[in-house]
Design a protein around this motif. Structure first.
Motif, PDB file in Angstrom:
ATOM      1  N   VAL A 160       0.822  -1.206   0.000  1.00 11.10           N
ATOM      2  CA  VAL A 160       0.000   0.000   0.000  1.00 11.10           C
ATOM      3  C   VAL A 160       0.860   1.263   0.000  1.00 11.10           C
ATOM      4  N   THR A 161       1.954   1.268   0.732  1.00  9.44           N
ATOM      5  CA  THR A 161       2.777   2.475   0.829  1.00  9.44           C
ATOM      6  C   THR A 161       3.806   2.603  -0.289  1.00  9.44           C
ATOM      7  N   ALA A 162       4.005   1.580  -1.081  1.00  8.86           N
ATOM      8  CA  ALA A 162       5.014   1.623  -2.147  1.00  8.86           C
ATOM      9  C   ALA A 162       4.784   2.750  -3.146  1.00  8.86           C
ATOM     10  N   PRO A 163       3.557   2.951  -3.664  1.00 10.91           N
ATOM     11  CA  PRO A 163       3.365   4.048  -4.633  1.00 10.91           C
ATOM     12  C   PRO A 163       3.696   5.424  -4.053  1.00 10.91           C
ATOM     13  N   VAL A 164       3.383   5.630  -2.776  1.00 10.87           N
ATOM     14  CA  VAL A 164       3.686   6.913  -2.147  1.00 10.87           C
ATOM     15  C   VAL A 164       5.197   7.099  -2.044  1.00 10.87           C
ATOM     16  N   LYS A 165       5.906   6.059  -1.640  1.00 13.18           N
ATOM     17  CA  LYS A 165       7.360   6.134  -1.521  1.00 13.18           C
ATOM     18  C   LYS A 165       8.006   6.371  -2.885  1.00 13.18           C
ATOM     19  N   ILE A 166       7.505   5.701  -3.910  1.00 17.43           N
ATOM     20  CA  ILE A 166       8.047   5.869  -5.262  1.00 17.43           C
ATOM     21  C   ILE A 166       7.815   7.288  -5.757  1.00 17.43           C
ATOM     22  N   ALA A 167       6.602   7.815  -5.560  1.00 21.13           N
ATOM     23  CA  ALA A 167       6.300   9.177  -6.000  1.00 21.13           C
ATOM     24  C   ALA A 167       7.157  10.188  -5.252  1.00 21.13           C
ATOM     25  N   SER A 168       7.349   9.972  -3.972  1.00 25.71           N
ATOM     26  CA  SER A 168       8.175  10.879  -3.172  1.00 25.71           C
ATOM     27  C   SER A 168       9.618  10.871  -3.652  1.00 25.71           C
ATOM     28  N   GLN A 169      10.162   9.695  -3.911  1.00 21.41           N
ATOM     29  CA  GLN A 169      11.546   9.594  -4.384  1.00 21.41           C
ATOM     30  C   GLN A 169      11.702  10.215  -5.761  1.00 21.41           C
ATOM     31  N   THR A 170      10.712  10.016  -6.629  1.00 25.76           N
ATOM     32  CA  THR A 170      10.758  10.596  -7.974  1.00 25.76           C
ATOM     33  C   THR A 170      10.743  12.120  -7.891  1.00 25.76           C
ATOM     34  N   ALA A 171       9.893  12.670  -7.033  1.00 25.61           N
ATOM     35  CA  ALA A 171       9.842  14.124  -6.870  1.00 25.61           C
ATOM     36  C   ALA A 171      11.165  14.645  -6.321  1.00 25.61           C
ATOM     37  N   ASP A 172      11.776  13.908  -5.417  1.00 32.30           N
ATOM     38  CA  ASP A 172      13.065  14.315  -4.854  1.00 32.30           C
ATOM     39  C   ASP A 172      14.147  14.333  -5.923  1.00 32.30           C
ATOM     40  N   TRP A 173      14.144  13.332  -6.779  1.00 29.85           N
ATOM     41  CA  TRP A 173      15.144  13.289  -7.856  1.00 29.85           C
ATOM     42  C   TRP A 173      14.898  14.371  -8.901  1.00 29.85           C
ATOM     43  N   ALA A 174      13.643  14.727  -9.141  1.00 31.86           N
ATOM     44  CA  ALA A 174      13.302  15.670 -10.205  1.00 31.86           C
ATOM     45  C   ALA A 174      13.530  17.121  -9.802  1.00 31.86           C
ATOM     46  N   THR A 175      13.534  17.419  -8.513  1.00 31.00           N
ATOM     47  CA  THR A 175      13.672  18.797  -8.074  1.00 31.00           C
ATOM     48  C   THR A 175      15.049  19.025  -7.456  1.00 31.00           C
ATOM     49  N   THR A 176      15.451  20.276  -7.447  1.00 35.44           N
ATOM     50  CA  THR A 176      16.730  20.657  -6.851  1.00 35.44           C
ATOM     51  C   THR A 176      16.446  21.391  -5.551  1.00 35.44           C
ATOM     52  N   SER A 177      17.018  20.916  -4.476  1.00 32.34           N
ATOM     53  CA  SER A 177      16.820  21.587  -3.191  1.00 32.34           C
ATOM     54  C   SER A 177      17.660  22.858  -3.143  1.00 32.34           C
TER      55      SER A 177
END
Length: 91
Positions: free
Chosen positions: A28-45
């Motif tokens: 159940v939590t896998a899609p949320v974790k994947i989306a979060s990691q993808t957003a982290d990789w796509a954006t620059t802090s």
């Protein structure tokens, strides 16, 4: 022997229930974790942007320093190659 088999069958659903619950939570939590990691990789802090800007400034400063030292060496050997500090817009 029969008691061990009955005990094993009675305890098995309880023991396996934890494994199944953990697996269900992971699914159940896998899609949320994947989306979060993808957003982290796509954006620059901001920290990453600061490091990149600092690296760029240090490289530019090092390049200017090398150019200044090379100009000083040329000036020592050839006075006609000296730059009086003024540069025209044309190179």
């Amino acid at each position: 022997m029969r008691m061990i088999a009955v005990f094993t069958l009675a305890v098995a659903p309880i023991a396996l229930g934890g494994c199944l619950a953990t697996t269900a939570v992971g699914i159940v939590t896998a899609p949320v974790k994947i989306a979060s990691q993808t957003a982290d990789w796509a954006t620059t802090s901001q920290d990453e942007a600061d490091r990149k800007a600092g690296r760029k400034a240090r490289k530019a400063e090092a390049r200017e320093d090398r150019e200044r030292r090379a100009a000083e060496r040329r000036c020592r050997h050839d006075r006609d190659a000296c730059d009086d500090g003024y540069r025209s817009g044309a190179y």
